[in-house]
Design an enzyme around this catalytic site. Structure first.
Site, PDB file in Angstrom:
ATOM      1  CG  ASP A  14       5.456 -74.831  39.843  1.00  0.00           C
ATOM      2  OD1 ASP A  14       6.412 -74.042  39.741  1.00  0.00           O
ATOM      3  OD2 ASP A  14       4.427 -74.741  39.145  1.00  0.00           O
ATOM      4  NE  ARG A  34      12.895 -58.270  23.242  1.00  0.00           N
ATOM      5  CZ  ARG A  34      13.465 -57.926  22.107  1.00  0.00           C
ATOM      6  NH1 ARG A  34      14.633 -58.458  21.797  1.00  0.00           N
ATOM      7  NH2 ARG A  34      12.910 -57.075  21.276  1.00  0.00           N
ATOM      8  CG  HIS A  85       6.590 -77.518  29.359  1.00  0.00           C
ATOM      9  ND1 HIS A  85       5.329 -76.982  29.541  1.00  0.00           N
ATOM     10  CD2 HIS A  85       7.404 -76.789  30.154  1.00  0.00           C
ATOM     11  CE1 HIS A  85       5.391 -75.979  30.403  1.00  0.00           C
ATOM     12  NE2 HIS A  85       6.659 -75.842  30.790  1.00  0.00           N
ATOM     13  CD  GLU A 141       6.122 -70.337  35.647  1.00  0.00           C
ATOM     14  OE1 GLU A 141       5.697 -69.613  34.721  1.00  0.00           O
ATOM     15  OE2 GLU A 141       6.477 -71.509  35.462  1.00  0.00           O
ATOM     16  CD  GLU A 142       5.755 -74.993  34.486  1.00  0.00           C
ATOM     17  OE1 GLU A 142       4.976 -74.634  33.582  1.00  0.00           O
ATOM     18  OE2 GLU A 142       6.972 -75.126  34.301  1.00  0.00           O
TER      19      GLU A 142
END
Length: 399
Positions: free
Chosen positions: A76, A176, A362, A134-135
């Site tokens: 998305d 990580r 963004h 997801e957003e």
């Protein structure tokens, strides 16, 4: 290094990414995107399922039984007007791929194409999971896909996902182990007072004054109630009250977000918001309501699989280019998949400062160095081949 078979598809890989970039869609309304993904996977001869409205899952079954690996891409875009002057600029007004999901989708499609050519070598299965929304969380696309059985039939043993990352230069991979991304929650507090004339405050119960005190008091949660060696954020992003300069209103509303990398910290913040709001409401003689919305979970990477991905990344980009990154307080609903099965979510550098491709995610000027697509595709391919080629899908003792 990048294999010849991946390099040979570079033109197609870039074309895929640019097509998705030009025709972005948001949330669960990914109708064109999902259709293109579905057709591509079907043309490869994969089993294809649709779920969570516009989610797409392709299944590649190896020649022998073994583990099942899930590779995930989000599809998305964002409600944002693109300002880049590029040939592949978004054609959708007010919608833009400003977070790299167009690249995620393209990389996973190309990985499916390459891995299809290795089907006879695979001892196990690969699920290519293309996730919507997801957003826009909540509700997000991961939980509905889990509820509809994306991790079953065949049952997923390991899950991996990539995020293109403009905080890293192209050519680097970021890892990580353990907690990597935050639980991202929301809160909304409504303070109810007694309105009246601004010249007669003694006849009122002012929710604005209470809100001002509360915003400052909430900051003491992180500074005074959380161990300074822990990570936490509390940010107020919205305040709404009143209709005129000389009217004390009935209501004041505060909305914000909290972020944490530990479940105990997460619950402490929630409890402290309740305690502080209750106390200040009494002190200001106003009533209150609090609404908490739990967002993404803490994204936790499996330690052993993180070491495995490190070894794969060494082969792809060289050991000096594998970076152990600090955690981020951003949220990511890949976390829900990793709550269910062990796996790793990692970063592929996509910036190129020399070319001016270094804008943050963004941003209306966000773009990527498209050479990063080759690295991400190669990582997908190598992870699968190293786990499923002529072995039982278990991690070797060296990893």
């Amino acid at each position: 290094m990048i294999s010849h078979e991946v390099l040979s598809h570079k033109k197609e890989l870039v074309e895929l990414r640019r097509d998705f970039h030009m025709y972005p869609e948001v949330g669960f309304e990914l109708h064109r995107t999902a259709q293109k993904v579905q057709e591509y996977l079907e043309n490869l001869g994969l089993e294809v399922k649709r779920m969570a409205k516009t989610g797409v899952v392709g299944i590649l079954r190896g020649s022998k039984a073994g583990k099942t690996i899930m590779l995930r891409a989000d599809m998305d875009a964002l409600n944002l007007q693109e300002l880049n002057d590029v040939p592949y600029r978004s054609k959708a007004d007010g919608v833009m791929h400003a977070c790299g999901h167009d690249g995620h989708t393209a990389m996973l499609l190309l990985a499916a194409k390459v891995l299809k050519d290795h089907q006879s070598e695979l001892c196990g299965n690969v699920k290519f999971v293309f996730q919507p929304s997801e957003e826009k969380f909540p509700p997000g696309g991961a939980l509905p896909m889990i509820e509809e059985g994306v991790l079953e039939d065949p049952r997923v043993d390991y899950a991996f996902g990539i995020h293109l990352w403009n905080s890293l230069e192209c050519g680097k991979v970021g890892l990580r182990p353990g907690a990597m991304m935050a639980a991202a929650d929301e809160f909304r507090i409504v303070l109810k007072g007694k309105g009246g004339h601004g010249a007669l405050p003694h006849q009122c119960k002012d929710p604005v004054v209470a809100a001002a005190q509360l915003i400052l008091a909430l900051q003491t949660i992180v500074s005074r109630k959380i161990d300074p060696l822990q990570n936490a954020v509390l940010s107020v992003g919205k305040i709404q009250s009143g209709s005129a300069f000389n009217i004390i209103p009935e209501y004041a509303t505060i909305e914000g977000t909290t972020r944490s990398l530990d479940e105990t910290v997460r619950q402490t913040i929630k409890q402290e918001i309740q305690r502080i709001t209750h106390g200040l409401a009494i002190a200001n003689d106003v009533d209150f309501e609090i609404e908490h919305k739990e967002g993404t979970a803490v994204l936790h990477n499996d330690e052993a699989l993180s070491q495995f991905v490190f070894e794969v990344a060494k082969d792809v980009v060289g050991e000096k280019n594998v970076i152990f990154v600090p955690p981020t307080m951003g949220g990511e609903d890949m976390s829900f998949f990793l709550q269910k099965v062990p796996g790793v979510f990692y970063l592929v550098g996509s910036a190129n400062t020399e070319k001016g491709i270094d804008k943050p995610h963004h941003s209306p000027y966000f773009d990527i160095d498209e050479n990063s697509l080759l690295i991400g595709t190669q990582m997908h391919v190598e992870i699968v081949l190293k786990l499923l080629r002529e072995q039982d899908g278990s991690l070797s003792k060296d990893n």
